[in-house]
Enzyme design. Structure first.
Site, PDB file in Angstrom:
ATOM      1  N   SER A  64       2.288 -11.228 -11.120  1.00  0.00           N
ATOM      2  CA  SER A  64       3.600 -11.276 -10.469  1.00  0.00           C
ATOM      3  C   SER A  64       4.556 -12.175 -11.237  1.00  0.00           C
ATOM      4  O   SER A  64       4.131 -13.152 -11.872  1.00  0.00           O
ATOM      5  CB  SER A  64       3.411 -11.845  -9.064  1.00  0.00           C
ATOM      6  OG  SER A  64       4.653 -12.245  -8.537  1.00  0.00           O
ATOM      7  N   TYR A 111       0.631 -18.965  -4.678  1.00  0.00           N
ATOM      8  CA  TYR A 111       0.489 -17.537  -5.002  1.00  0.00           C
ATOM      9  C   TYR A 111       0.693 -17.337  -6.510  1.00  0.00           C
ATOM     10  O   TYR A 111      -0.077 -16.633  -7.168  1.00  0.00           O
ATOM     11  CB  TYR A 111       1.519 -16.746  -4.191  1.00  0.00           C
ATOM     12  CG  TYR A 111       1.681 -15.290  -4.571  1.00  0.00           C
ATOM     13  CD1 TYR A 111       0.729 -14.339  -4.203  1.00  0.00           C
ATOM     14  CD2 TYR A 111       2.808 -14.856  -5.272  1.00  0.00           C
ATOM     15  CE1 TYR A 111       0.893 -13.005  -4.533  1.00  0.00           C
ATOM     16  CE2 TYR A 111       2.983 -13.526  -5.605  1.00  0.00           C
ATOM     17  CZ  TYR A 111       2.017 -12.601  -5.243  1.00  0.00           C
ATOM     18  OH  TYR A 111       2.193 -11.271  -5.577  1.00  0.00           O
TER      19      TYR A 111
HETATM   20  P1  NAD Z   1      -0.011  -5.120  -0.219  1.00  0.00           P
HETATM   21  O1  NAD Z   1      -0.240  -6.388   0.536  1.00  0.00           O
HETATM   22  O2  NAD Z   1       0.680  -4.004   0.468  1.00  0.00           O
HETATM   23  O3  NAD Z   1      -1.400  -4.573  -0.796  1.00  0.00           O
HETATM   24  C1  NAD Z   1      -2.475  -5.408  -1.103  1.00  0.00           C
HETATM   25  C2  NAD Z   1      -3.679  -4.803  -0.419  1.00  0.00           C
HETATM   26  O4  NAD Z   1      -4.837  -5.623  -0.741  1.00  0.00           O
HETATM   27  C3  NAD Z   1      -3.569  -4.787   1.110  1.00  0.00           C
HETATM   28  O5  NAD Z   1      -3.666  -3.471   1.605  1.00  0.00           O
HETATM   29  C4  NAD Z   1      -4.721  -5.635   1.566  1.00  0.00           C
HETATM   30  O6  NAD Z   1      -5.363  -5.163   2.756  1.00  0.00           O
HETATM   31  C5  NAD Z   1      -5.670  -5.550   0.385  1.00  0.00           C
HETATM   32  N1  NAD Z   1      -6.612  -6.666   0.414  1.00  0.00           N
HETATM   33  C6  NAD Z   1      -6.318  -7.972   0.601  1.00  0.00           C
HETATM   34  N2  NAD Z   1      -7.451  -8.693   0.654  1.00  0.00           N
HETATM   35  C7  NAD Z   1      -8.468  -7.804   0.487  1.00  0.00           C
HETATM   36  C8  NAD Z   1      -9.880  -7.941   0.471  1.00  0.00           C
HETATM   37  N3  NAD Z   1     -10.460  -9.132   0.627  1.00  0.00           N
HETATM   38  N4  NAD Z   1     -10.643  -6.822   0.291  1.00  0.00           N
HETATM   39  C9  NAD Z   1     -10.055  -5.604   0.152  1.00  0.00           C
HETATM   40  N5  NAD Z   1      -8.720  -5.419   0.164  1.00  0.00           N
HETATM   41  C10 NAD Z   1      -7.940  -6.512   0.332  1.00  0.00           C
HETATM   42  O7  NAD Z   1       0.766  -5.558  -1.554  1.00  0.00           O
HETATM   43  P2  NAD Z   1       1.505  -4.649  -2.639  1.00  0.00           P
HETATM   44  O8  NAD Z   1       2.957  -4.888  -2.505  1.00  0.00           O
HETATM   45  O9  NAD Z   1       0.974  -3.263  -2.616  1.00  0.00           O
HETATM   46  O10 NAD Z   1       1.034  -5.389  -3.974  1.00  0.00           O
HETATM   47  C11 NAD Z   1      -0.053  -4.939  -4.762  1.00  0.00           C
HETATM   48  C12 NAD Z   1      -0.333  -5.953  -5.840  1.00  0.00           C
HETATM   49  O11 NAD Z   1       0.835  -6.157  -6.649  1.00  0.00           O
HETATM   50  C13 NAD Z   1      -0.741  -7.321  -5.336  1.00  0.00           C
HETATM   51  O12 NAD Z   1      -1.713  -7.863  -6.185  1.00  0.00           O
HETATM   52  C14 NAD Z   1       0.519  -8.137  -5.442  1.00  0.00           C
HETATM   53  O13 NAD Z   1       0.268  -9.512  -5.578  1.00  0.00           O
HETATM   54  C15 NAD Z   1       1.155  -7.540  -6.687  1.00  0.00           C
HETATM   55  N6  NAD Z   1       2.611  -7.716  -6.707  1.00  0.00           N
HETATM   56  C16 NAD Z   1       3.391  -7.015  -5.838  1.00  0.00           C
HETATM   57  C17 NAD Z   1       4.753  -7.198  -5.858  1.00  0.00           C
HETATM   58  C18 NAD Z   1       5.652  -6.460  -4.924  1.00  0.00           C
HETATM   59  O14 NAD Z   1       6.860  -6.671  -4.992  1.00  0.00           O
HETATM   60  N7  NAD Z   1       5.160  -5.576  -4.060  1.00  0.00           N
HETATM   61  C19 NAD Z   1       5.338  -8.110  -6.760  1.00  0.00           C
HETATM   62  C20 NAD Z   1       4.510  -8.819  -7.609  1.00  0.00           C
HETATM   63  C21 NAD Z   1       3.136  -8.601  -7.595  1.00  0.00           C
END
Ligand code: NAD
Length: 325
Positions: free
Chosen positions: A121, A152
Site C-alpha cells: 500500500s 498498517y
Molecule cells: P478487503 O478488506 O475488502 O479484503 C481483504 C480480505 O482479506 C477480506 O475479505 C478479509 O476477510 C480477508 N482476510 C482478512 N484476514 C483474513 C484471514 N485471517 N484469513 C483469510 N482471509 C482474511 O480489502 P481490499 O480493499 O480488497 O484490499 C485488498 C488488499 O489490497 C489488501 O491487502 C489491502 O491492504 C491492499 N490495499 C488496498 C487498497 C484499497 O484502496 N482498497 C489500498 C492499498 C492496499
C-alpha cells in the site's frame, strides 16, 4: 494466456479479490478463492472457494495443496481511515496481516510455487514526504528512510521485504504493488471499513438536496483514487511482467477531499453543505507517482476519476435505497 492457468486468490471475499476472481474467470483461468468470508454483495465466480483463516498454518497448507501457476495474496486486516488510523486496531492489523503473509509464503515455497503477487500500500511511504498537500512525494525510491504514519503501513513495509527476501533467497518470483486508494462498486460502504469515495457517496446519497454532510478534517487533504477495473488491469500486467521491484498502482489525478465531495454531489445532482468535523485523516497529501509503471509496464490509467465515481455513486445509492426500505 490465462486459459488453463490454475490461480489462487487469497482475500477473494474482499473488495479487490472478488473483482479479481471475476476477471480471471472471464479470461479462462481455474480459480480457487480463500477468505474468512464469502463476498458480501454478490456470489463468487471462483471454481472453488474455501472459507477459513489464513493465520492458521495448517489451513494454509491445506488450501495450497498443489502447484498453482499464480497466487495473488490480497488478504489483510484492513479498512479505511476510520479503521487503520485510530490506533484501536493496531495490534490486530500488524499481527493478523503479518501472520497471513508468513504462512502463505512458506506454503507456496514448500509447493514450489513461483509467481506470487503481493498487494502492498501507499501507506508505507514516509509521512515526512506527504506534508505538503500540493506536492506529496511517492516515487518508489522515496520509501527509505522509512517512516510510515500507521502500523498498517509498517506491516506493509515489513511484508514487502519478506516477499523480496523470499525472492532473493528461495526462488520465489514476487511481484509487489503499492496500491493507492482503489475504489468501485461492491466495496465496504457502511461497516466502519469504508474509504473516502464510498463514504462520501453514502453521505451524499443519504443527504437531502441542500442538506449538510460531515467531512473529516478541513477537507483540504489531497489524495488520488483508482477505479477497480484499472487496478485489475495493472495488477495482472505486473504479475505477468519481469519487473521484480515494488511498483505504484494508482492514479495521478489528485484532488482534495472537498473536491471529491463536490464531484460526487454534482453526479448526484444535489447541493450539499460540508460540515467539517474532527476525524482521522491520515497524511496531508498523497498522489501516485506513475513514472516507473509507465516505464516498466507501458501502462497508465485511462479513465478520469469522475467516470469511476459515477459508477460507484450509482451502486452506493442503490445500497442506501434498498437499506432504507
Ligand atoms: P478487503 O478488506 O475488502 O479484503 C481483504 C480480505 O482479506 C477480506 O475479505 C478479509 O476477510 C480477508 N482476510 C482478512 N484476514 C483474513 C484471514 N485471517 N484469513 C483469510 N482471509 C482474511 O480489502 P481490499 O480493499 O480488497 O484490499 C485488498 C488488499 O489490497 C489488501 O491487502 C489491502 O491492504 C491492499 N490495499 C488496498 C487498497 C484499497 O484502496 N482498497 C489500498 C492499498 C492496499
Amino acid at each position: 494466456m490465462t486459459q488453463g492457468k490454475k490461480v489462487l486468490v487469497c482475500g477473494a471475499g474482499g473488495f479487490i479479490g472478488h473483482h479479481l476472481v471475476r476477471r480471471l474467470k472471464l479470461e479462462g483461468a481455474w480459480v480457487r478463492g480463500v477468505d474468512l468470508k464469502f463476498p458480501r454483495f454478490s456470489s463468487t465466480d471462483a471454481d472453488d472457494f474455501a472459507v477459513g483463516d489464513l493465520r492458521e498454518q495448517s489451513f494454509v497448507r491445506e488450501i495450497i495443496d498443489q502447484r498453482f501457476d499464480e497466487v495473488y495474496q490480497l488478504a489483510a486486516d484492513m479498512g479505511g481511515a476510520g479503521y487503520i488510523f485510530t490506533g484501536e486496531n493496531d495490534a490486530a492489523v500488524m499481527h493478523n496481516s503479518a501472520l497471513i503473509n508468513l504462512n502463505v509464503l512458506e506454503a507456496c515455497q514448500k509447493r514450489n510455487i513461483k509467481r506470487i503477487f503481493y498487494s502492498s500500500s501507499a501507506c508505507m511511504y514516509p509521512e515526512y514526504n506527504q506534508r505538503d498537500p500540493e506536492n506529496p512525494m511517492c516515487s518508489e525510491d522515496s520509501a527509505y528512510p522509512a517512516a510510515p504514519d500507521s502500523e498498517y503501513g509498517w506491516e506493509k513495509l515489513f511484508s514487502e521485504r519478506l516477499y523480496l527476501a523470499f525472492a532473493r533467497n528461495l526462488g520465489i518470483e514476487a511481484r509487489v504493488a503499492r496500491y493507492h486508494n482503489i475504489f468501485g462498486p461492491e466495496g465496504s460502504w457502511n461497516d466502519g471499513k469504508e474509504k473516502a469515495p464510498a463514504a462520501i457517496c453514502r453521505k451524499v446519497a443519504q443527504a437531502l438536496d441542500g442538506g449538510h454532510i460531515e467531512v473529516w478534517g478541513d477537507g483540504e487533504q489531497t489524495r488520488s483514487f483508482l477505479y477497480i477495473d484499472e487496478c485489475l488491469e495493472a495488477t495482472i500486467r505486473l504479475m505477468r511482467s519481469d519487473w521484480t521491484g515494488p511498483v505504484n498502482i494508482g492514479s495521478e489525478e489528485m484532488v482534495t477531499i472537498n473536491e471529491l465531495t463536490d464531484i460526487v454531489a454534482d453526479i448526484a445532482q444535489k447541493s450539499v453543505q460540508k460540515n467539517h468535523i474532527d476525524g482521522p485523516t491520515g497524511v496531508r497529501g498523497r498522489n501516485s507517482d506513475n513514472r516507473l509503471i509507465e516505464e516498466v509496464l507501458g501502462w497508465k490509467p485511462s479513465q478520469p476519476l469522475r467516470h469511476g465515481l459515477e459508477k460507484t455513486y450509482a451502486w452506493v445509492n442503490r445500497q442506501v435505497l434498498s437499506n432504507s426500505k
